[in-house]
Design an enzyme around this catalytic site. Structure first.
Site, PDB file in Angstrom:
ATOM      1  CB  CYS A 102     -24.126  17.085 -32.468  1.00  0.00           C
ATOM      2  SG  CYS A 102     -25.168  18.317 -31.681  1.00  0.00           S
ATOM      3  CD  GLU A 118     -30.842  15.373 -32.196  1.00  0.00           C
ATOM      4  OE1 GLU A 118     -30.397  14.316 -32.836  1.00  0.00           O
ATOM      5  OE2 GLU A 118     -30.599  16.453 -32.580  1.00  0.00           O
ATOM      6  CB  CYS A 136     -27.850  16.556 -29.355  1.00  0.00           C
ATOM      7  SG  CYS A 136     -28.560  17.963 -30.168  1.00  0.00           S
ATOM      8  CG  HIS A 181     -28.762  20.648 -32.895  1.00  0.00           C
ATOM      9  ND1 HIS A 181     -27.537  19.935 -32.880  1.00  0.00           N
ATOM     10  CD2 HIS A 181     -28.647  21.805 -33.463  1.00  0.00           C
ATOM     11  CE1 HIS A 181     -26.674  20.498 -33.514  1.00  0.00           C
ATOM     12  NE2 HIS A 181     -27.045  21.755 -33.892  1.00  0.00           N
TER      13      HIS A 181
END
Length: 157
Positions: free
Chosen positions: A83, A55, A86, A53
């Site tokens: 999410c 992040e 993260c 991801h």
């Protein structure tokens, strides 16, 4: 507030540019002391890594930049609602501020919401969709894992 908006616009520009190249529309920047120290986009498709991801990749880059797993004093600016994975990584790394431009509600019609995951995680373990259980296995003849780690850590000092 204007500086926050600037960082969010940069995360959005990353997301748009990545989507134009066929990637998922997520970008993130990590800021420390008013300077962007890391930028990343979602690389799930290109890497087949479900943890890639924006992040998380930005956190990894920021940690490398600072030479530390601790990101105290840093903030993350993301194109979309981070999410739970993260958010957990941000908390564990010491990040103290998070801002995002698009909410889970904004992403829901496009399959880009993690609200259901948040809702599932809020339930007790025995009610979650994933089977989760504590099985206290220990190795015979070995010191407790955490006590062993602590003793080794103290010996390295």
């Amino acid at each position: 507030m204007e500086q926050q908006s600037d960082y969010l616009r940069q995360a959005l520009e990353l997301a748009y540019a990545h989507a134009e190249r066929g990637g998922r529309p997520f970008g993130a920047v990590v800021v420390k002391d008013g300077k962007i120290i890391a930028r990343a986009v979602n690389e799930i498709i290109g890497t087949n890594d479900p943890t890639a991801h924006a992040e998380l990749l930005a956190i990894r880059a920021a940690s490398q930049h600072l030479g530390s797993p601790r990101l105290d004093g840093c903030a993350v600016y993301a194109s979309g609602h981070p999410c739970p994975m993260c958010m957990g990584a941000m908390r564990l790394s010491g990040i103290q501020e998070v801002a995002y431009a698009y909410s889970n509600e904004d992403g829901e019609p496009f399959g880009m919401s993690t609200a259901a995951v948040y809702a599932d995680l809020a339930k007790p373990f025995d009610q979650q969709s994933m089977k989760i259980r504590h099985v206290p296995v220990r190795l015979d003849g070995r010191q407790d894992l955490y006590a062993d780690w602590q003793a080794r850590s103290l010996n390295r000092r």
